[in-house]
Design a protein around this motif. Structure first.
Motif, mmCIF file in Angstrom:
data_model
loop_
_atom_site.group_PDB
_atom_site.id
_atom_site.type_symbol
_atom_site.label_atom_id
_atom_site.label_comp_id
_atom_site.label_asym_id
_atom_site.label_seq_id
_atom_site.Cartn_x
_atom_site.Cartn_y
_atom_site.Cartn_z
ATOM 1 N N GLU A 3 0.861 -1.175 0.000
ATOM 2 C CA GLU A 3 0.000 0.000 0.000
ATOM 3 C C GLU A 3 0.902 1.231 0.000
ATOM 4 N N LEU A 4 0.319 2.380 0.217
ATOM 5 C CA LEU A 4 1.090 3.618 0.119
ATOM 6 C C LEU A 4 2.387 3.609 0.942
ATOM 7 N N PRO A 5 2.368 3.212 2.206
ATOM 8 C CA PRO A 5 3.611 3.285 2.989
ATOM 9 C C PRO A 5 4.722 2.387 2.448
ATOM 10 N N GLU A 6 4.338 1.227 1.911
ATOM 11 C CA GLU A 6 5.355 0.332 1.367
ATOM 12 C C GLU A 6 5.939 0.918 0.073
ATOM 13 N N VAL A 7 5.062 1.475 -0.765
ATOM 14 C CA VAL A 7 5.538 2.065 -2.019
ATOM 15 C C VAL A 7 6.393 3.296 -1.732
ATOM 16 N N GLU A 8 5.984 4.096 -0.746
ATOM 17 C CA GLU A 8 6.758 5.284 -0.408
ATOM 18 C C GLU A 8 8.120 4.901 0.176
ATOM 19 N N SER A 9 8.142 3.873 0.999
ATOM 20 C CA SER A 9 9.432 3.412 1.541
ATOM 21 C C SER A 9 10.352 2.957 0.420
ATOM 22 N N LEU A 10 9.770 2.212 -0.507
ATOM 23 C CA LEU A 10 10.536 1.743 -1.658
ATOM 24 C C LEU A 10 11.047 2.925 -2.471
ATOM 25 N N ARG A 11 10.172 3.899 -2.700
ATOM 26 C CA ARG A 11 10.560 5.077 -3.483
ATOM 27 C C ARG A 11 11.777 5.779 -2.878
ATOM 28 N N ARG A 12 11.761 5.926 -1.567
ATOM 29 C CA ARG A 12 12.856 6.648 -0.918
ATOM 30 C C ARG A 12 14.187 5.932 -1.095
ATOM 31 N N ILE A 13 14.149 4.617 -0.975
ATOM 32 C CA ILE A 13 15.389 3.848 -1.122
ATOM 33 C C ILE A 13 15.868 3.883 -2.572
ATOM 34 N N LEU A 14 14.926 3.673 -3.494
ATOM 35 C CA LEU A 14 15.315 3.681 -4.911
ATOM 36 C C LEU A 14 15.801 5.060 -5.329
ATOM 37 N N HIS A 15 15.198 6.092 -4.761
ATOM 38 C CA HIS A 15 15.605 7.447 -5.099
ATOM 39 C C HIS A 15 17.083 7.635 -4.791
ATOM 40 N N ARG A 16 17.472 7.158 -3.607
ATOM 41 C CA ARG A 16 18.871 7.286 -3.202
ATOM 42 C C ARG A 16 19.803 6.460 -4.072
ATOM 43 N N SER A 17 19.383 5.268 -4.436
ATOM 44 C CA SER A 17 20.316 4.380 -5.131
ATOM 45 C C SER A 17 20.311 4.528 -6.650
ATOM 46 N N ALA A 18 19.222 5.088 -7.203
ATOM 47 C CA ALA A 18 19.131 5.023 -8.665
ATOM 48 C C ALA A 18 19.078 6.376 -9.378
ATOM 49 N N VAL A 19 18.657 7.435 -8.682
ATOM 50 C CA VAL A 19 18.557 8.721 -9.381
ATOM 51 C C VAL A 19 19.961 9.202 -9.773
ATOM 52 N N GLY A 20 20.083 9.622 -11.012
ATOM 53 C CA GLY A 20 21.387 10.050 -11.515
ATOM 54 C C GLY A 20 22.106 8.959 -12.289
ATOM 55 N N ARG A 21 21.658 7.732 -12.108
ATOM 56 C CA ARG A 21 22.254 6.610 -12.844
ATOM 57 C C ARG A 21 21.628 6.520 -14.237
ATOM 58 N N THR A 22 22.386 5.927 -15.132
ATOM 59 C CA THR A 22 21.883 5.688 -16.485
ATOM 60 C C THR A 22 21.609 4.200 -16.669
ATOM 61 N N ILE A 23 20.505 3.913 -17.338
ATOM 62 C CA ILE A 23 20.155 2.511 -17.619
ATOM 63 C C ILE A 23 20.979 2.054 -18.822
ATOM 64 N N LYS A 24 21.965 1.216 -18.535
ATOM 65 C CA LYS A 24 22.816 0.742 -19.635
ATOM 66 C C LYS A 24 22.042 -0.191 -20.545
ATOM 67 N N ASN A 25 21.230 -1.032 -19.884
ATOM 68 C CA ASN A 25 20.534 -2.063 -20.629
ATOM 69 C C ASN A 25 19.288 -2.481 -19.855
ATOM 70 N N ALA A 26 18.197 -2.665 -20.585
ATOM 71 C CA ALA A 26 16.964 -3.156 -19.957
ATOM 72 C C ALA A 26 16.587 -4.491 -20.581
ATOM 73 N N ARG A 27 16.202 -5.428 -19.724
ATOM 74 C CA ARG A 27 15.843 -6.748 -20.263
ATOM 75 C C ARG A 27 14.505 -7.192 -19.679
ATOM 76 N N ILE A 28 13.633 -7.669 -20.547
ATOM 77 C CA ILE A 28 12.354 -8.232 -20.121
ATOM 78 C C ILE A 28 12.467 -9.742 -20.216
ATOM 79 N N ASN A 29 12.350 -10.400 -19.078
ATOM 80 C CA ASN A 29 12.371 -11.864 -19.101
ATOM 81 C C ASN A 29 10.978 -12.428 -19.313
ATOM 82 N N GLU A 30 9.977 -11.711 -18.787
ATOM 83 C CA GLU A 30 8.588 -12.180 -18.859
ATOM 84 C C GLU A 30 7.677 -10.970 -19.000
ATOM 85 N N PRO A 31 7.167 -10.733 -20.198
ATOM 86 C CA PRO A 31 6.327 -9.545 -20.410
ATOM 87 C C PRO A 31 4.891 -9.707 -19.945
#
Length: 277
Positions: A3-31
């Motif tokens: 729910e909202l608190p779990e998504v917001e917690s996730l957002r905060r962590i991902l914000h720290r670890s991923a913002v500013g990074r470039t996606i070198k490659n994206a792969r879909i294993n199961e669409p």
DNA sequence: CTTACATCCTGATTGC
DNA sequence: TGCAATCAGGATGTAA
């Protein structure tokens, strides 16, 4: 599950670890998620820089270079994990790691979703507001827009149970089954009550309880009831603070009356029969 | 328009 | 212990 608190917690962590990074490659294993991931998803993401990660309701909104936006929803069983460059192949879950984003620092963002109820799409940023997923959403429960007068305008004349109404994303965006039960316990309103019969004083209590509970849950990095983990694999700590959810038959923390579990709108709903009228 | 309910899917837990 | 039934934190589409 999240729910909202779990998504917001996730957002905060991902914000720290991923913002500013470039996606070198994206792969879909199961669409094949609830809706199939578009065939051009991976190619569109490749080479993009992650500019920002925001949240709307239970959606993560990832701003990318080139005025693109990635929208993702975890459904019932989805999770994003940030895996460092130290991970070995054994950390890969071939059955449910559906999307893998390799970043320019050697780490990866991995979307895992056993039940495949999640959502993943990329759109041009200016088209974001027109998406059916976001278009009809109600106000954020942590915003001032979510007040008693607003809620009164939405409950007036409604026959649905108040708990169903709180979980309706068009009314207020981000509350799900766990927090709806918790909010109604703090507001002392029985989940089965018809929305139109909830008094203004009770609506005020609901509106007051909502941000208190959601913020406390965010502070505990969410609730792990069964299997939810944040992007570092850590369970949320709010489960131990739940007052009614999952506590059927156990004594109410306020009055010791056994907590009840009734089905409201096809969902388990927990309440104290004495504290909540 | 509102409300009720089935549906998408797999895995963990419960009950016999 | 083993196996089948039940349940799961979401959202949508259809029907009444």
């Amino acid at each position: 599950m999240p729910e909202l608190p779990e998504v917001e917690s996730l957002r905060r962590i991902l914000h720290r670890s991923a913002v500013g990074r470039t996606i070198k490659n994206a792969r879909i294993n199961e669409p094949r998620l609830r809706r199939r991931i578009s065939a051009d998803f991976a190619a569109t993401l490749g080479g993009r820089r992650i500019e920002d990660i925001a949240r709307r309701a239970k959606y993560l909104v990832v701003s990318l270079s080139g005025d693109l936006t990635m929208l993702t929803h975890l459904g019932m069983s989805g999770s994003w994990t940030h895996r460092g460059d130290g991970f070995d192949a054994g950390d890969f879950d071939p059955r449910h790691d559906h999307v893998v984003l390799a970043l320019d620092d050697g780490t990866t963002l991995v979307y895992n979703d056993p039940r495949r109820f999640g959502l993943m799409k990329v759109v041009r940023a200016e088209k974001l507001g027109a998406l059916p997923e976001l278009k009809g959403l109600g106000p954020e429960p942590l915003s001032r827009e979510f007040n008693a007068d607003y809620l009164a305008s939405k409950t007036r004349g409604k026959k649905v149970a108040i708990k169903n109404l709180l979980m309706d994303q068009r009314i207020v965006a981000g509350v799900g089954n766990i927090y709806a039960s918790e909010i109604l316990f703090f507001a002392k309103v029985r989940p089965t009550r018809r929305a139109g019969r909830v008094t203004h004083a009770e609506l005020e209590r609901i509106v007051a309880a909502t941000p208190r509970i959601l913020r406390a849950a965010i502070g505990s990095r969410g609730t792990t009831f069964r299997s939810y983990r944040d992007s570092r694999g850590q369970p949320g700590r709010f489960a131990e603070r739940l007052q009614v959810y999952g506590r059927e038959g156990k004594p109410c923390f306020v009055c010791s009356t056994p907590i009840r579990n009734v089905v409201v709108g096809q969902r388990a709903s927990f309440y104290c029969p004495k504290c909540q009228r």
